[in-house]
Enzyme design. Structure first.
Site, PDB file in Angstrom:
ATOM      1  N   GLY A  90       0.871  -1.174   0.000  1.00 60.56           N
ATOM      2  CA  GLY A  90       0.000   0.000   0.000  1.00 60.56           C
ATOM      3  C   GLY A  90       0.898   1.212   0.000  1.00 60.56           C
ATOM      4  O   GLY A  90       1.867   1.249  -0.756  1.00 60.56           O
ATOM      5  N   SER A 122       5.868  -5.454  -0.974  1.00 60.19           N
ATOM      6  CA  SER A 122       5.839  -4.043  -1.397  1.00 60.19           C
ATOM      7  C   SER A 122       6.162  -3.095  -0.221  1.00 60.19           C
ATOM      8  O   SER A 122       7.276  -3.137   0.287  1.00 60.19           O
ATOM      9  CB  SER A 122       4.478  -3.772  -2.040  1.00 60.19           C
ATOM     10  OG  SER A 122       4.470  -2.547  -2.711  1.00 60.19           O
ATOM     11  N   ALA A 123       5.219  -2.279   0.241  1.00 59.10           N
ATOM     12  CA  ALA A 123       5.501  -1.387   1.382  1.00 59.10           C
ATOM     13  C   ALA A 123       5.979  -2.191   2.597  1.00 59.10           C
ATOM     14  O   ALA A 123       6.870  -1.763   3.334  1.00 59.10           O
ATOM     15  CB  ALA A 123       4.254  -0.583   1.743  1.00 59.10           C
ATOM     16  N   HIS A 159       8.887  -3.404  -6.726  1.00 55.20           N
ATOM     17  CA  HIS A 159       8.293  -3.096  -8.040  1.00 55.20           C
ATOM     18  C   HIS A 159       9.341  -2.494  -8.971  1.00 55.20           C
ATOM     19  O   HIS A 159       9.039  -1.570  -9.730  1.00 55.20           O
ATOM     20  CB  HIS A 159       7.132  -2.102  -7.915  1.00 55.20           C
ATOM     21  CG  HIS A 159       5.999  -2.556  -7.032  1.00 55.20           C
ATOM     22  ND1 HIS A 159       5.044  -3.439  -7.445  1.00 55.20           N
ATOM     23  CD2 HIS A 159       5.680  -2.240  -5.749  1.00 55.20           C
ATOM     24  CE1 HIS A 159       4.175  -3.640  -6.469  1.00 55.20           C
ATOM     25  NE2 HIS A 159       4.538  -2.926  -5.433  1.00 55.20           N
ATOM     26  N   GLU A 194       8.966  -7.409  -9.976  1.00 53.32           N
ATOM     27  CA  GLU A 194       7.742  -8.090  -9.541  1.00 53.32           C
ATOM     28  C   GLU A 194       7.829  -9.587  -9.834  1.00 53.32           C
ATOM     29  O   GLU A 194       7.971  -9.983 -11.000  1.00 53.32           O
ATOM     30  CB  GLU A 194       6.536  -7.465 -10.242  1.00 53.32           C
ATOM     31  CG  GLU A 194       6.298  -6.033  -9.790  1.00 53.32           C
ATOM     32  CD  GLU A 194       5.141  -5.350 -10.506  1.00 53.32           C
ATOM     33  OE1 GLU A 194       4.681  -5.875 -11.541  1.00 53.32           O
ATOM     34  OE2 GLU A 194       4.704  -4.300 -10.028  1.00 53.32           O
TER      35      GLU A 194
END
Lengths: 235, 235
Positions: A90, A122-123, A159, A194
């Site tokens: 997020g 991700s985050a 990413h 990714e």
């Protein structure tokens, strides 16, 4: 002993949430019945409940229960008592702000360093590095610090995106941005594409997944490393 | 009376630095012989001197002298005494950090509000908004605040980029990011495409250039406005 997965993304194109790594996660979380989920990064601003439901649906596929940390009165105790922890993606600034606001940085760092299995996507992976200074996210809130958990002795760029040579857009490429980071900071940065993840096991840090990763070291030409490469020499 | 140009970018594809708006700048800076340049954003980490030289070369085309603020012993006085000011693009976090470090925020705000002509491009435009919370840049340094000059009652998103519908990359689109901003903040955001600028003249805020801009208001569907549109009703 640290036992961590640091994934570039939760979702690869044309596949469901976490689907591409469910086999790996089934092994990784084999000793846990319940996973503590940290939904603070709130992708697209969805609620903690909605986000937890999404994670629960994916983990139901491998018979794991998921509980959101926001449902506990004492989130510090929730982390200490967790069988396993997952921090979803997020907005990295929102995530870090909430972790600081709830005084969770130190506890999370200690608990995971002592061996509680941790998955970040991700985050949730950005915060495994030294700082969030190589996040791709929009700085929509101002956190008390950019310093994070330092499970690995470098920074993560999730990413990771190769330059689009056909683009007429004049905004910076990812590589340009990471080089700018090295005008002010010296730690290495791992550009994780990714579908790639880092598997941390004690002192070992292995690149996993099918793709190469791009390594940016201070004052060096960036280079590619293959899946299976050991990254624990970086610092 | 405010007299400001807030440009999405310094450079459009296939054209030299500032070339696309030199006619406009020639008129805008008609009463100034010398322009004070703020090179703090240091694109790609270039030095203040190198960056100032680049700006000077472009402005020589329209017979303007450019001096870098870093060459003054007292940068506060340099701003107060400037005939005109230009803040170039680069990294918004680096720029804001340096402005705070040198105690320039208040002086810059007062001087430009009182009428000294100000040109911003990219990062130099981001700081014309209320905060840098809609910057696209990598947060490579931690500034003391995200609050900026507020020359306009909204935020700027420079280099605004429409979604690439062919992309298999799972990172957020620009629109998604700005919508996330509105999960935590209420001010409007203007997505300025490369080649667009805002012309602020007292209370008037006009969209200029050939392209439309995208307006994001809290709790509203984003919408497009044409060049020539008056944006001073936004708040």
């Amino acid at each position: 002993m640290k036992n961590i997965i640091i994934a570039s993304t939760s979702t690869i194109h044309g596949s469901d949430y976490l689907e591409y790594m469910l086999d790996e996660l089934s092994t990784f979380f084999k000793d846990a019945k319940t996973i503590l989920f940290i939904p603070y990064a709130r992708p697209s601003g969805i609620s903690h409940n909605e986000y937890t439901k999404k994670a629960a649906t994916a983990f139901a596929e491998i018979d794991k229960k998921v509980v959101g940390i926001h449902t506990f009165k004492n989130p510090i105790e929730a982390i200490k008592n967790a069988e396993a922890i997952f921090t979803g993606g997020g907005n990295t600034f929102v995530l870090v702000n909430q972790l600081y606001k709830n005084n969770l940085i130190t506890t999370l760092k200690e608990t995971v360093t002592n061996g509680t299995p941790y998955l970040g996507t991700s985050a949730g992976s950005n915060i495994c590095g030294l700082t969030i200074k190589t996040s791709n996210d929009m700085p929509i809130v101002y956190p008390p610090s950019f310093n994070t958990l330092g499970f690995v002795p470098f920074n993560i760029n999730p990413h990771y995106l190769d330059p689009n040579t056909n683009s007429k857009h004049m905004g910076e490429t990812r590589e340009t941005r990471i080089k700018e980071f090295h005008s002010y900071n010296t730690p290495p940065v791992i550009g994780l594409r990714e579908g790639s993840w880092l598997r941390v096991n004690g002192d070992s840090i292995l690149l996993k997944g099918k793709l190469k990763a791009r390594v940016f070291e201070y004052n060096k030409t960036p280079y590619e490393v293959e899946s299976g490469f050991q990254l624990n020499h970086l610092k």
